[in-house]
Motif scaffolding. Sequence first.
Motif, mmCIF file in Angstrom:
data_model
loop_
_atom_site.group_PDB
_atom_site.id
_atom_site.type_symbol
_atom_site.label_atom_id
_atom_site.label_comp_id
_atom_site.label_asym_id
_atom_site.label_seq_id
_atom_site.Cartn_x
_atom_site.Cartn_y
_atom_site.Cartn_z
ATOM 1 N N SER B 218 0.855 -1.178 0.000
ATOM 2 C CA SER B 218 0.000 0.000 0.000
ATOM 3 C C SER B 218 0.893 1.230 0.000
ATOM 4 C CB SER B 218 -0.909 0.005 1.225
ATOM 5 O OG SER B 218 -1.753 1.132 1.156
ATOM 6 N N GLU B 237 -4.412 -1.106 10.705
ATOM 7 C CA GLU B 237 -5.658 -0.559 10.161
ATOM 8 C C GLU B 237 -5.820 -0.902 8.680
ATOM 9 O OE1 GLU B 237 -8.311 1.568 11.062
ATOM 10 O OE2 GLU B 237 -7.848 0.688 13.014
ATOM 11 N N ILE B 238 -4.743 -0.622 7.926
ATOM 12 C CA ILE B 238 -4.827 -0.792 6.475
ATOM 13 C C ILE B 238 -5.048 -2.250 6.103
ATOM 14 C CG2 ILE B 238 -2.275 -0.779 6.325
ATOM 15 C CD1 ILE B 238 -4.312 0.592 3.530
ATOM 16 N N ARG B 240 -6.514 -4.499 8.007
ATOM 17 C CA ARG B 240 -7.895 -4.838 8.378
ATOM 18 C C ARG B 240 -8.876 -4.325 7.333
ATOM 19 N NH1 ARG B 240 -7.028 -4.665 13.699
ATOM 20 N NH2 ARG B 240 -7.271 -2.429 13.868
ATOM 21 N N GLN B 241 -8.618 -3.102 6.861
ATOM 22 C CA GLN B 241 -9.521 -2.536 5.852
ATOM 23 C C GLN B 241 -9.512 -3.379 4.584
ATOM 24 O OE1 GLN B 241 -8.514 1.288 4.180
ATOM 25 N NE2 GLN B 241 -10.492 1.490 3.187
ATOM 26 N N PHE B 242 -8.317 -3.789 4.167
ATOM 27 C CA PHE B 242 -8.181 -4.520 2.908
ATOM 28 C C PHE B 242 -8.758 -5.925 3.015
ATOM 29 C CE2 PHE B 242 -5.928 -7.029 -0.269
ATOM 30 C CZ PHE B 242 -6.196 -6.268 -1.397
ATOM 31 N N LEU B 246 -13.454 -3.144 3.817
ATOM 32 C CA LEU B 246 -14.191 -1.989 4.346
ATOM 33 C C LEU B 246 -14.055 -0.807 3.395
ATOM 34 C CD1 LEU B 246 -12.832 -2.334 7.994
ATOM 35 C CD2 LEU B 246 -14.885 -3.382 7.000
ATOM 36 N N ASP B 248 -14.245 2.466 3.893
ATOM 37 C CA ASP B 248 -13.476 3.639 4.309
ATOM 38 C C ASP B 248 -12.474 3.225 5.380
ATOM 39 O OD1 ASP B 248 -12.674 6.192 4.159
ATOM 40 O OD2 ASP B 248 -14.588 7.090 4.765
ATOM 41 N N GLY B 249 -11.373 3.952 5.431
ATOM 42 C CA GLY B 249 -10.312 3.640 6.378
ATOM 43 C C GLY B 249 -9.075 4.399 5.965
ATOM 44 N N PRO B 250 -7.922 3.827 6.203
ATOM 45 C CA PRO B 250 -6.687 4.493 5.757
ATOM 46 C C PRO B 250 -6.691 4.765 4.251
ATOM 47 C CG PRO B 250 -6.164 2.654 7.199
ATOM 48 C CD PRO B 250 -7.625 2.576 6.932
ATOM 49 N N PHE B 253 -12.479 6.611 1.129
ATOM 50 C CA PHE B 253 -13.527 6.398 0.136
ATOM 51 C C PHE B 253 -13.500 7.523 -0.892
ATOM 52 C CE2 PHE B 253 -18.002 7.471 -0.947
ATOM 53 C CZ PHE B 253 -18.297 6.357 -1.713
#
Lengths: 255, 271
Positions: B218, B237-238, B240-242, B246, B248-250, B253
């Motif tokens: 990333s 965080e990143i 988990r988002q990927f 999700l 929205d996150g690091p 959106f």
Amino acid sequence: MKLIEELWTSLIESLGALGSVVRFLLRLLAASPRALLRPDLIAKQIYNSGALSLVIIMLSGLFVGMVLGLQGFELLQRFGSEEALGTAATIGLVKELGPVVTALLFAGRAGTALASELGLMRATDQLSAMEMMAVDPIRRVVVPRFLGGVIAMPLLAAIFSVIGIYGAQLVGVQLMGVDAGSFWSQMRASVGLSDINEGIVKSCIFGVACSLIAVYEGYYATPTAEGVGRATTRTVVTSAVVILFFDYLITAAFL
Amino acid sequence: MNQSAAIIEIRNASYAVTGRPVFAGLDMDIPRGRITAIMGPSGTGKTTLLRLITGQVAVDSGSIVVAGQELAGIRRADLYVLRRRMGMLFQNGALLTDFSVFENVAFPLREHTDLPERLIRQLVLTKLQAVGLRGAAELMPAELSGGMSRRVALARAIVMDPEILIYDEPFVGLDPISLGVILRLIRRLNDALGITSIVVSHDVQEMSTVADAVFLLSGGKVVAKGTPQQLQTYPSEIVRQFIGGLADGPVPFHFPAPDYFSELLAGGEKS
């Protein structure tokens, strides 16, 4: 001031484009000796660029010759020298119309086919795939197409001229009643080897120019539908301008 | 030949496109004989990384060593020798549209070897059999479905028995059956031929079933590495988002834009 600046930038850009075309040509020439070891690939491209253009070249040659026969007869009749029709039509065809019209048709028929084929190969990753298979696309794909065009073009121009002369004869002799004997004998007496040489030189140079422009535009086409379309259009436009420009230069050089 | 555990070693590699850095100080070791997944959001330079590994573009600084061969400053001829030891599967298959399926698979053999026709035929049919398409040998690429094209391309990629096999987004646009077929082939070819597989993808579910190791990229950096299971519980965080998909996150959106209300109130005038 702004105008001068704009002219200067466009001049620099044009020179840059010319430079990259010349560099591409040198790359093609450097790869040519090894590509010549695969004559089957070149023969296939001579077929694609040459044999498949034959019908349009022969038809156009016939009509151009017939028009020359009519116009030439009309003009020469004013001076009472219709017998010179054979000479006039042949010189016009061999030195000028044969190479130029053939090259223009070649750019429209074979040049666009080459450019769009290469552009689509670029857009669908076929060229990258070859590179990844350790096959140089310049040597395997581009050079055979370039050489095929270079070889096909003078042959097509020769066929165009021959058919054109028959077309002129058809109208002049069969229709307008010019004496067949004087048509052919005057032609043989006045058309020299230097006239034919000029036609050969022109068609060879046009062949190199048209094929080079087509493969260059195709190879460097933006890999999108629009990009391939633009490459095809540019092939025809650039070829036409370059052909007519070189035509003037070569004609002047042969005087 | 270098027989270390890593077949591809990337050290402090930097690469920029028109001044915008794609990678800055990238470090990566891709293990030999395994299936390595390179994942990450779109636009993080996954495909660029493949182009660097395959020598299609060169790093601005740093080093990339592939199978013992340094790519920085490599000569074209050496690069082509190295590429004969690599196979690559392009996103759309990139089959040569003028040639039949058989001739597509035979293409590298005809270009690089002087094998007799009988042997070429045997090799090609063996590889087509491995991807289940021996019966389609005489078809043209236009007659194949997307999944079949990719399998033919896979047969072509393995016909020279490469050491490294690279897949660029092999699952994009495939129906579940074709997807399952490709997944199985990746595993089977990797184990049966003892090659190193590198798969660029953003399909989390698919890759977690097949990959031995995962690198998550990333912003031009490796933000996580490990087995698929380790990544599920990775404290970031990143990641988990990927992994969780999700919105929205690091990775935001919204594409960077001026303030929403002030732009609406500007009444359509472009500043």
